[in-house]
Design an enzyme around this catalytic site. Structure first.
Site, PDB file in Angstrom:
ATOM      1  N   SER B 124     -65.321  53.922  45.014  1.00  0.00           N
ATOM      2  CA  SER B 124     -64.430  54.690  45.866  1.00  0.00           C
ATOM      3  C   SER B 124     -62.975  54.612  45.411  1.00  0.00           C
ATOM      4  O   SER B 124     -62.152  55.390  45.855  1.00  0.00           O
ATOM      5  CB  SER B 124     -64.543  54.203  47.312  1.00  0.00           C
ATOM      6  OG  SER B 124     -63.981  52.920  47.433  1.00  0.00           O
ATOM      7  N   LYS B 162     -58.330  51.133  50.572  1.00  0.00           N
ATOM      8  CA  LYS B 162     -57.665  52.429  50.417  1.00  0.00           C
ATOM      9  C   LYS B 162     -56.155  52.276  50.484  1.00  0.00           C
ATOM     10  O   LYS B 162     -55.618  51.310  51.015  1.00  0.00           O
ATOM     11  CB  LYS B 162     -58.131  53.387  51.507  1.00  0.00           C
ATOM     12  CG  LYS B 162     -59.579  53.817  51.367  1.00  0.00           C
ATOM     13  CD  LYS B 162     -59.841  55.151  52.039  1.00  0.00           C
ATOM     14  CE  LYS B 162     -61.215  55.678  51.646  1.00  0.00           C
ATOM     15  NZ  LYS B 162     -62.296  54.722  51.972  1.00  0.00           N
TER      16      LYS B 162
END
Lengths: 204, 204
Positions: B124, B162
């Site tokens: 990711s 993130k």
DNA sequence: TACAATAGAACAGTGATAGAACTTAAGGAT
DNA sequence: ATCCTTAAGTTCTATCACTGTTCTATTGTA
């Protein structure tokens, strides 16, 4: 081992560290005695012996003029540190740094062979997850297996960090950045300097 | 063991902790007396003896200039190791490992705050250069500045790694993989567990 | 009163030194 | 080659100043 030195032992050791090189030959005990203001070489010998047992002076077994400081390779300020050799940017020679520098490298990022560290300049390996500024760990080697990422010197002047593919009579270097193209060379154009075994990046 | 110190003993111990290193050689009792404003080394000796029995000062058995603080560096095994807490994969809780494990981390990949290590599962963050299998170093923290890469727990169950952007009444988490989209949450949905400070990868 | 802190004296052990005797290594002389 | 001489390293003991240790007495304080 590492016995604590007495005050006098420390003084004598300091003196040796500072003045030993001034003697044309390593000094005799008598010469050291006069230099230190002692009148008994027997006393000095006892002190020297203590320094030898502390590992600070090389043992001199009956040898004449045998007083030397112990090699201080025993210094381990950074147990697992590797030399930082310089910067690598695709298309240019490796830029060596003049002042010797080291970088801490965890054991699992290196191999048991001889390794060194480079810092990456530019984004030629960005799709492999190797970015501008990353530290990479290189195992010193002059050959590689297909698929390994190598530090290669092309035409003796251009260093690159690329994935290698060796065929009959040709060496193909694959960059991982899709904006750049793979290049094919003859084997004698490409000199392998090492293979990539680890990578580190800091975010702060 | 841990006997309670009298006020004077505490004073003397504090003085030793602060000033002992200033002496070129460990001081004699007489030197310490003048430094402390005492005139009887016998009195000082009694206090020192109490500190020795409390385990704070190394015993000096008749040795001269033997006053040293007790060494409490019992951390020889793996000087710079951090705990390996488990695996992080986008969209799932952090998978803790049961058996305690540690990973060597160089000083420059961590901060002076409390840090730990996670291993990345999945891609990711691939466009940030963080790939499947990488080890990442996290500084334990519950808040972040915009632009930092955080370990965040969303809705109390989904962990992600993130880049964070905090606005009025909203928290946006940006993945670095262009095949995934940024997500917007309300601040009470997102719990920051730490921020990314280092990354390591092995190729062998 | 009990305890902590101090001073001071007396004692005991260490560390440093000198000096002599002994051992080893190096280099000639025979 | 063998032996001898000499210079240097090694070991030993005795001595002494310095420093840690112990003890007692005194003072201050809760």
């Amino acid at each position: 081992m590492a016995l604590a030195l007495t005050r006098r032992q420390q003084e004598i050791y300091d003196y040796l560290k500072e003045h030993l090189w001034e003697f044309p030959h390593p000094p005799t005990l008598d010469e050291l005695c006069t230099a230190l203001g002692l009148s008994s070489k027997g006393s000095l010998h006892k002190q020297i012996q203590a320094l030898i047992e502390a590992g600070l002076v090389a043992p001199m077994n009956n040898r004449r003029r045998g007083i030397r400081l112990a090699e201080e390779d025993a210094e381990l300020p950074d147990e697992n540190a590797l030399p930082m050799m310089g910067y690598i940017a695709a298309g240019r020679p490796i830029e060596a740094i003049d002042h010797q520098e080291t970088v801490q490298v965890p054991d699992f990022l290196r191999t048991s062979k001889s390794c060194y560290v480079l810092q990456v300049r530019g984004g030629s390996m960005i799709e492999e997850g190797i970015m501008d500024g990353d530290h990479i760990v290189i195992e010193q080697r002059d050959s590689a297996r297909n698929g390994e990422i190598v530090v290669a010197l092309v035409d003796g002047s251009e260093a690159t960090l690329k994935r290698i593919e060796q065929k009959q009579g040709a060496v193909i270097l694959h960059p991982a950045n899709s904006t750049m193209e793979a290049m094919t060379y003859s084997p004698d154009q490409v000199q392998i300097q090492g293979i990539l075994v680890g990578q580190m990046r800091r975010y702060h």
